[in-house]
Design an enzyme around this catalytic site. Structure first.
Site: not given
Ligand SMILES: NC(=O)c1ccc[n+]([C@@H]2O[C@H](COP(=O)([O-])OP(=O)(O)OC[C@H]3O[C@@H](n4cnc5c(N)ncnc54)[C@H](OP(=O)(O)O)[C@@H]3O)[C@@H](O)[C@H]2O)c1
Length: 258
Positions: A140, A153
């Protein structure tokens, strides 16, 4: 990009960036193992992948914080495909929390964002060495930008960047590359899962879209495009990189926007 006969393992593929990545890899003919906890969502992603590639991905229900589940991820992937070419460590959670909220948020976030990726990567490395494969970690912009209300985080993503760099050093001699993508705000369920209402989450993303230099926020597909590039042979000279994808936010001190 062509991933024909390449096996790609993606964690957190049931939603957001991981789901978009799965679909893009499928479009590039990869053989996929996709991991999540919500099987309904994972099945929907699998259907989209199959539409793209004509091949059904391997679905793995697993909690990345549970060691038995992590073992299961590797076993089921190898039982099905006999090799792994690419690992995408995408799982990540956040909480609105600072140090006054105690140690629990830190433990939960580190267990998921760092320990989970570490446990899985440790087990996948022998297979990546065999294929001269690579790893893409999802970090991130907050690995290098401090926010007062997301201390655990931000710490976890700083650790993720160093994980990327140390692994890149450890594995280079085996021909295994390791990189991270470092997104700014992305339109996913991430903020609501962190505890914000959907109205507040929408307001934050709208605010970013107005104030970021490029006047928009990333979509999951934008980040997925960078992930698939780094995972491809086109990026053969890139290892240990933490690549910003943030609509110019770092140029304009993104932390002052929130
Ligand atoms: N969105 C943003 O603004 C942003 C910005 C920078 C970085 N990121 C990073 O991008 C990555 C993906 O995030 P996203 O934005 O796509 O969020 P998201 O839509 O909430 O997706 C998160 C994913 O992680 C899975 N997950 C969470 N806890 C888990 C666990 N204990 N075991 C297995 N799976 C788990 C969820 O699976 P289930 O729903 O099946 O549990 C889901 O598939 C993360 O590393 C986040 O830190 C996001």
């Amino acid at each position: 990009m062509d991933f024909t006969n390449k096996v790609v393992l993606i964690t957190g593929a049931s939603s957001g960036i991981g789901a978009a990545s799965a679909v893009l890899f499928a479009r590039a003919s990869a053989k996929l193992a996709i991991v999540g906890r919500n099987m309904d969502n994972l099945r929907k992603v699998a259907e989209n992948c199959e539409t793209e590639s004509g091949h059904a991905p391997l679905l793995i229900s697993a909690d990345i914080t549970a060691e038995d589940d992590v073992e299961k991820i590797v076993k089921e992937t190898i039982d099905c495909y006999e090799k792994i070419d690419v690992l995408v460590n995408n799982v990540g959670i956040s909480l609105i929390a600072g140090i006054r909220d105690g140690v629990q948020p830190l433990d939960k976030i580190m267990d998921t964002n760092i320990r989970g990726a570490y446990m899985l990567t440790y087990r996948v490395i022998p297979y990546l060495e065999a294929t001269k494969g690579n790893i893409v970690n999802v970090s991130s912009v907050l690995s290098t930008t401090a926010l007062s209300f997301m201390t655990p985080y931000c710490m976890s993503k700083a650790a993720m960047d160093m994980f990327t760099k140390c692994l890149a050093m450890e594995l280079a001699e085996k021909g295994v590359r390791v990189n991270s993508v470092n997104p700014g705000p992305v339109r996913t369920n991430f903020f609501t899962r962190a505890g914000l209402s959907s109205e507040y989450s929408d307001a934050i993303l709208k605010n970013y879209a107005e104030k970021l230099p490029l006047k928009m926020v990333c979509e999951s597909e934008d980040v997925a495009e960078l992930i698939i590039y780094l995972a491809s042979d086109k990026a053969r000279c890139i290892t240990g990189s933490c690549m910003l994808i943030d609509c110019g936010g770092k140029l304009g001190q993104v932390e002052k926007i929130m």
